[in-house]
Motif scaffolding. Structure first.
Motif, PDB file in Angstrom:
ATOM      1  N   ASN A  15       0.823  -1.219   0.000  1.00  0.00           N
ATOM      2  CA  ASN A  15       0.000   0.000   0.000  1.00  0.00           C
ATOM      3  C   ASN A  15       0.856   1.268   0.000  1.00  0.00           C
ATOM      4  O   ASN A  15       0.382   2.339   0.352  1.00  0.00           O
ATOM      5  CB  ASN A  15      -0.946   0.005   1.205  1.00  0.00           C
ATOM      6  N   TRP A  16       2.119   1.170  -0.407  1.00  0.00           N
ATOM      7  CA  TRP A  16       3.029   2.320  -0.341  1.00  0.00           C
ATOM      8  C   TRP A  16       2.492   3.558  -1.075  1.00  0.00           C
ATOM      9  O   TRP A  16       2.558   4.658  -0.515  1.00  0.00           O
ATOM     10  CB  TRP A  16       4.420   1.953  -0.858  1.00  0.00           C
ATOM     11  N   LEU A  19      -0.042   5.097   1.234  1.00  0.00           N
ATOM     12  CA  LEU A  19       0.630   5.559   2.449  1.00  0.00           C
ATOM     13  C   LEU A  19       1.435   6.828   2.170  1.00  0.00           C
ATOM     14  O   LEU A  19       1.397   7.792   2.934  1.00  0.00           O
ATOM     15  CB  LEU A  19       1.535   4.449   2.995  1.00  0.00           C
ATOM     16  N   ARG A  20       2.146   6.839   1.051  1.00  0.00           N
ATOM     17  CA  ARG A  20       2.952   8.000   0.657  1.00  0.00           C
ATOM     18  C   ARG A  20       2.063   9.243   0.487  1.00  0.00           C
ATOM     19  O   ARG A  20       2.363  10.315   1.009  1.00  0.00           O
ATOM     20  CB  ARG A  20       3.682   7.670  -0.647  1.00  0.00           C
ATOM     21  N   THR A  22      -0.849   9.764   1.776  1.00  0.00           N
ATOM     22  CA  THR A  22      -1.405  10.110   3.087  1.00  0.00           C
ATOM     23  C   THR A  22      -0.411  10.944   3.896  1.00  0.00           C
ATOM     24  O   THR A  22      -0.784  11.942   4.517  1.00  0.00           O
ATOM     25  CB  THR A  22      -1.778   8.826   3.865  1.00  0.00           C
ATOM     26  N   ILE A  23       0.859  10.549   3.871  1.00  0.00           N
ATOM     27  CA  ILE A  23       1.889  11.268   4.640  1.00  0.00           C
ATOM     28  C   ILE A  23       2.113  12.658   4.048  1.00  0.00           C
ATOM     29  O   ILE A  23       2.212  13.645   4.791  1.00  0.00           O
ATOM     30  CB  ILE A  23       3.212  10.464   4.678  1.00  0.00           C
ATOM     31  N   HIS A  51       7.590   1.128   8.381  1.00  0.00           N
ATOM     32  CA  HIS A  51       6.764   1.945   7.505  1.00  0.00           C
ATOM     33  C   HIS A  51       5.541   2.501   8.221  1.00  0.00           C
ATOM     34  O   HIS A  51       4.569   2.876   7.574  1.00  0.00           O
ATOM     35  CB  HIS A  51       6.325   1.123   6.285  1.00  0.00           C
ATOM     36  N   SER A  52       5.605   2.581   9.549  1.00  0.00           N
ATOM     37  CA  SER A  52       4.473   3.135  10.293  1.00  0.00           C
ATOM     38  C   SER A  52       4.425   4.648  10.078  1.00  0.00           C
ATOM     39  O   SER A  52       5.465   5.293   9.912  1.00  0.00           O
ATOM     40  CB  SER A  52       4.598   2.812  11.780  1.00  0.00           C
ATOM     41  N   PRO A  53       3.235   5.230  10.082  1.00  0.00           N
ATOM     42  CA  PRO A  53       3.109   6.672   9.863  1.00  0.00           C
ATOM     43  C   PRO A  53       3.944   7.512  10.830  1.00  0.00           C
ATOM     44  O   PRO A  53       4.410   8.590  10.453  1.00  0.00           O
ATOM     45  CB  PRO A  53       1.608   6.927  10.052  1.00  0.00           C
TER      46      PRO A  53
END
Length: 102
Positions: A15-16, A19-20, A22-23, A51-53
């Motif tokens: 899900n990178w 996730l990317r 989102t960050i 890879h946690s937020p």
């Protein structure tokens, strides 16, 4: 980073991309290194595969990410060198040697 010689991309979670994004949205595009707008990449604050937020932050690709990654690589190389055995035994400091009279 030379992605063609790295295994890093394979170690990213499936899900990178989400996730990317989102960050980058969470950090409003503000680089965690220089504090300026326009961050276009996501950085692992603590190097590794966490890879946690909480361990991810927005960063500029140039010069911030390049400089930070280069520094981390230099630190890792120095640590690796320090752990390798020396080729010869350590010598005492010249001032610590006793002088012998002829």
């Amino acid at each position: 980073m030379a992605w063609n010689t790295s295994s890093r991309a394979k170690r990213l979670p499936p899900n990178w991309p989400i996730l990317r994004a989102t960050i980058l949205r969470r950090d409003n595009g503000i680089c965690h290194v220089c504090g300026k707008h326009g961050a276009d990449q996501v950085d692992h604050i603590t190097p590794g595969d966490d890879h946690s937020p909480d361990n991810l932050a927005a960063i500029h690709s140039e010069p911030c990410h390049r400089k930070k990654s280069s520094s981390e690589g230099g630190t890792a190389a120095a640590k690796s060198r320090a752990q390798r055995p020396r080729n010869r035994p350590a010598e005492p400091h010249p001032a610590a040697r006793r002088r012998h009279a002829p």
